[in-house]
Design an enzyme around this catalytic site. Structure first.
Site, PDB file in Angstrom:
ATOM      1  N   ARG A  88       0.845  -1.203   0.000  1.00 56.38           N
ATOM      2  CA  ARG A  88       0.000   0.000   0.000  1.00 56.38           C
ATOM      3  C   ARG A  88       0.876   1.247   0.000  1.00 56.38           C
ATOM      4  O   ARG A  88       1.834   1.338   0.769  1.00 56.38           O
ATOM      5  CB  ARG A  88      -0.902  -0.013   1.237  1.00 56.38           C
ATOM      6  CG  ARG A  88      -1.842   1.185   1.352  1.00 56.38           C
ATOM      7  CD  ARG A  88      -2.584   1.161   2.672  1.00 56.38           C
ATOM      8  NE  ARG A  88      -3.410  -0.031   2.811  1.00 56.38           N
ATOM      9  CZ  ARG A  88      -3.725  -0.589   3.982  1.00 56.38           C
ATOM     10  NH1 ARG A  88      -3.274  -0.070   5.114  1.00 56.38           N
ATOM     11  NH2 ARG A  88      -4.481  -1.661   4.023  1.00 56.38           N
ATOM     12  N   ARG A 157      -1.642   6.841   9.787  1.00 53.11           N
ATOM     13  CA  ARG A 157      -1.845   6.288   8.444  1.00 53.11           C
ATOM     14  C   ARG A 157      -2.024   7.417   7.425  1.00 53.11           C
ATOM     15  O   ARG A 157      -1.813   8.584   7.715  1.00 53.11           O
ATOM     16  CB  ARG A 157      -3.054   5.358   8.453  1.00 53.11           C
ATOM     17  CG  ARG A 157      -2.944   4.156   9.407  1.00 53.11           C
ATOM     18  CD  ARG A 157      -2.011   3.081   8.876  1.00 53.11           C
ATOM     19  NE  ARG A 157      -2.022   1.877   9.710  1.00 53.11           N
ATOM     20  CZ  ARG A 157      -2.830   0.829   9.540  1.00 53.11           C
ATOM     21  NH1 ARG A 157      -3.748   0.855   8.577  1.00 53.11           N
ATOM     22  NH2 ARG A 157      -2.749  -0.226  10.323  1.00 53.11           N
ATOM     23  N   LYS A 223      -3.117   1.703  15.070  1.00 55.05           N
ATOM     24  CA  LYS A 223      -3.140   2.667  13.958  1.00 55.05           C
ATOM     25  C   LYS A 223      -3.842   3.959  14.367  1.00 55.05           C
ATOM     26  O   LYS A 223      -4.661   3.977  15.296  1.00 55.05           O
ATOM     27  CB  LYS A 223      -3.849   2.049  12.747  1.00 55.05           C
ATOM     28  CG  LYS A 223      -5.271   1.584  13.026  1.00 55.05           C
ATOM     29  CD  LYS A 223      -5.785   0.775  11.842  1.00 55.05           C
ATOM     30  CE  LYS A 223      -7.159   0.174  12.153  1.00 55.05           C
ATOM     31  NZ  LYS A 223      -7.644  -0.698  11.071  1.00 55.05           N
ATOM     32  N   LYS A 225      -5.692   7.567  12.578  1.00 56.96           N
ATOM     33  CA  LYS A 225      -6.233   8.055  11.311  1.00 56.96           C
ATOM     34  C   LYS A 225      -6.656   9.512  11.433  1.00 56.96           C
ATOM     35  O   LYS A 225      -7.341   9.888  12.383  1.00 56.96           O
ATOM     36  CB  LYS A 225      -7.416   7.184  10.870  1.00 56.96           C
ATOM     37  CG  LYS A 225      -7.008   5.727  10.605  1.00 56.96           C
ATOM     38  CD  LYS A 225      -8.178   4.875  10.162  1.00 56.96           C
ATOM     39  CE  LYS A 225      -7.714   3.464   9.817  1.00 56.96           C
ATOM     40  NZ  LYS A 225      -8.850   2.599   9.365  1.00 56.96           N
ATOM     41  N   CYS A 444     -14.970  -3.901   1.192  1.00 62.89           N
ATOM     42  CA  CYS A 444     -13.543  -4.158   1.416  1.00 62.89           C
ATOM     43  C   CYS A 444     -13.121  -5.355   0.561  1.00 62.89           C
ATOM     44  O   CYS A 444     -13.964  -6.081   0.038  1.00 62.89           O
ATOM     45  CB  CYS A 444     -13.292  -4.441   2.892  1.00 62.89           C
ATOM     46  SG  CYS A 444     -13.962  -6.023   3.459  1.00 62.89           S
ATOM     47  N   CYS A 450      -7.513 -11.192   2.293  1.00 58.96           N
ATOM     48  CA  CYS A 450      -7.399 -10.665   3.649  1.00 58.96           C
ATOM     49  C   CYS A 450      -7.438 -11.786   4.677  1.00 58.96           C
ATOM     50  O   CYS A 450      -8.379 -12.586   4.703  1.00 58.96           O
ATOM     51  CB  CYS A 450      -8.507  -9.658   3.932  1.00 58.96           C
ATOM     52  SG  CYS A 450      -8.417  -8.964   5.608  1.00 58.96           S
ATOM     53  N   CYS A 489     -15.536  -8.682   7.658  1.00 54.71           N
ATOM     54  CA  CYS A 489     -15.312  -8.861   9.083  1.00 54.71           C
ATOM     55  C   CYS A 489     -15.760  -7.587   9.782  1.00 54.71           C
ATOM     56  O   CYS A 489     -16.067  -6.590   9.125  1.00 54.71           O
ATOM     57  CB  CYS A 489     -13.846  -9.193   9.375  1.00 54.71           C
ATOM     58  SG  CYS A 489     -12.764  -7.752   9.423  1.00 54.71           S
ATOM     59  N   CYS A 493     -13.364  -1.715   7.474  1.00 56.19           N
ATOM     60  CA  CYS A 493     -12.536  -0.967   6.527  1.00 56.19           C
ATOM     61  C   CYS A 493     -13.364  -0.174   5.526  1.00 56.19           C
ATOM     62  O   CYS A 493     -12.937   0.888   5.073  1.00 56.19           O
ATOM     63  CB  CYS A 493     -11.585  -1.907   5.800  1.00 56.19           C
ATOM     64  SG  CYS A 493     -10.289  -2.589   6.867  1.00 56.19           S
TER      65      CYS A 493
END
Length: 581
Positions: A88, A157, A223, A225, A444, A450, A489, A493
């Protein structure tokens, strides 16, 4: 370690006792600023990294994955899993040059699976790269003056920003500040360039001393954001960010930002201590204060975030459990001054920026829909080839959007007709009204790549949207905007807890259905039905559409309707056979 008790900090892991702190915290601490054994294992035989190193390569923008479609066959044949990697890039505000896009396109053909994927955070992912091709892929990305550093991992991120072309100086500053935040909060470790670029400095970072003045040796608990929004337009889902900056204008001048904090979508099924949460107002800041305040907010999370339980480690839990007043006090003490009260925020749109729009300079930009962000060629729609040819010929600036779409900027009036004809020749639609209900749908990647996916998403949602087109048309609702978001899940995302309808994978072929969000992305939806089989998802939604048609207020959207009438009445009324006629 922090467990919700005020005053306990979590950054210094050197004094932990045996068994304290999560395994990942110790991996980070012992990594020598993200080096670990990545170089050794990169050169070693075999298709994968060991488990501890897979945690470190995330900081470098890499996820180790496998082709889960091939898992059973390979298991039966007693062969190793089909390991591959996702890479990414970090692209603040989704801003790309033509050359940078074409580099990613070329890498996807040479080293990856032939596709590009636009993420919901305005970056690009390459899938299916093998370990032996990682260094060549990342070097090529850096040669185009992009980077994969900090696109993943326990750091800040990709910083999001409204992608619309600059119309005045205020909007220019919004995009500039988003980029400045990204550079300010980038890791300082030289490990990235040592491992992937042989020590050659390609992307400029202000201070490359071997210290992490912001992050420390263990970086963040999880993470982080950040997003920067233009006034009134919630195109980047500002309330889902750890820190959201909403611009305030005085005329056409940028007066400052209203900061909201503590948003986040992830949760874990069956764990009540985890939940999605919307950001709440903290303060106002001037443009000159923004970087320092954002950095300071991140240091509070660094020091007080939960480092024992990664499922409970995001900043939203610190804000929720300790309170916004406590958090404000922490920030003020570190800054040395009091923060201004937060101004009211007024959201009137969540633009997708699709179609033709004129810019302030007289040129045009064109927003193109990309289903689930996947840029590839298929029968009837050669999106990848068409984009490549147009971008090669006209060299537009590009923007990626939070809805996983792409924008071509600074198109001259004289080129519009020819560009549109060329795109149409590849099957690429330029009129967003012809996209149908997939215009506001996102999914996603989920299976097969994944490792967290419990169910399908990207491969399942197109059929569901298509199946819902018929009842919507029959009810006379085919022109109504309807946002649908699906994830494999509960980590969220594709931000499924913000849609009119959210489908969240629970296990193979089973989903939880959420309804009652809004098109402005300012309100979370609510669980309507649990563990619904894939084959029954459309049937579960159809009665709600009929109820909406029968009982809606004038111009009332589906999510607003569901929120107004409430989940219990939805469940009761949807069971009525009369609604189906």
């Amino acid at each position: 370690m922090a467990t919700g008790h005020e005053g306990e900090k979590t950054t210094d892991l050197k004094h932990l006792g045996p068994g304290e702190g999560s395994k990942v915290e110790h991996i980070k601490l012992e990594s020598q600023h993200l080096r670990g054994k990545i170089s050794e294992q990169l050169q070693a035989e075999g298709p994968r990294f060991t488990e501890d190193q897979t945690q470190l390569i995330k900081f470098h923008g890499i996820y180790q994955q496998e082709d889960r479609d091939a898992r059973q066959q390979r298991k039966a044949a007693h062969t190793e899993k089909a390991y591959q990697f996702m890479v990414r890039s970090r692209i603040p505000g989704g801003a790309l040059t033509a050359e940078q896009y074409l580099t990613q396109d070329e890498i996807s053909e040479q080293y990856a699976n032939g596709t590009l994927r636009i993420t919901t955070r305005q970056s690009l992912q390459l899938h299916g790269i093998l370990k032996g091709d990682l260094k060549s892929s990342i070097a090529a990305i850096n040669q185009s003056l992009l980077s994969t550093l900090a696109a993943c991992g326990d750091v800040n991120r990709n910083v999001m920003a409204c992608p619309a072309p600059i119309s005045n100086r205020a909007q220019a500053r919004v995009q500039e500040i988003a980029h400045a935040i990204a550079m300010r909060l980038a890791p300082r470790s030289t490990a990235y360039h040592e491992i992937w670029i042989d020590g050659e400095k390609v992307e400029t970072i202000a201070d490359e001393k071997e210290v992490e003045p912001i992050y420390g040796a263990t970086y963040l608990p999880r993470k982080f954001k950040i997003g920067v929004a233009f006034p009134g337009d919630n195109c980047i889902d500002i309330y889902t960010q750890d820190v959201g900056l909403i611009a305030r204008l005085e005329g056409e001048q940028l007066a400052g930002f209203t900061l909201v904090i503590g948003g986040g979508m992830g949760m874990t099924h069956g764990k009540s201590e985890t939940y999605p949460r919307l950001a709440e107002p903290l303060c106002d800041v001037t443009p000159d204060e923004a970087l320092n305040v954002v950095e300071t907010i991140m240091t509070v999370q660094r020091d007080y975030g939960d480092r024992t339980n990664r499922k409970h480690a995001r900043m939203k839990y610190v804000v929720e459990e300790r309170g916004i007043d406590w958090f404000r006090q922490q920030v003020e003490e570190r800054l040395g001054y009091q923060l201004q009260a937060a101004s009211p925020v007024h959201i009137h749109a969540a633009e997708d920026h699709l179609g033709w729009h004129q810019q302030a300079n007289g040129n045009w930009f064109l927003g193109l829909h990309v289903q689930n962000g996947r840029i590839h060629d298929k029968e009837g729609l050669r999106l990848k080839s068409g984009l490549r040819e147009v971008i090669k010929r006209y060299r537009p600036e590009l923007r990626l959007t939070a809805q996983q779409n792409i924008m071509l900027l600074d198109i001259q009036e004289a080129d519009r007709v020819e560009i549109e004809a060329q795109l149409h020749s590849y099957g690429i639609e330029t009129d967003p009204t012809k996209v149908g209900h997939y215009r506001f749908a996102m999914a996603c990647p989920a299976l097969p790549t994944c490792g967290l996916a419990l169910a399908e998403a990207e491969r399942a949602l197109p059929d569901i949207v298509q199946a819902l087109e018929e009842p919507l048309r029959a009810l006379g609702l085919d022109g109504e905007p309807l946002s649908m978001r699906m994830t494999g899940c509960p980590n969220g995302c594709a931000r499924p807890y913000m849609g009119d309808i959210g489908f969240v994978g629970r296990s193979k072929n089973l989903y939880n259905i959420y309804v009652g969000g809004d098109l402005l992305n300012t309100r979370m939806n609510t669980l309507y039905a649990a563990s619904v089989h894939t084959e029954d998802l459309v049937a579960a939604i159809e009665p709600l559409l009929a109820f909406w048609k029968a009982e809606r207020h004038p111009q009332e959207g589906f999510g607003d309707f569901c929120h107004r009438v409430g989940i219990e009445r939805l469940r009761d009324e949807a069971a009525s056979p009369s609604l189906l006629h």
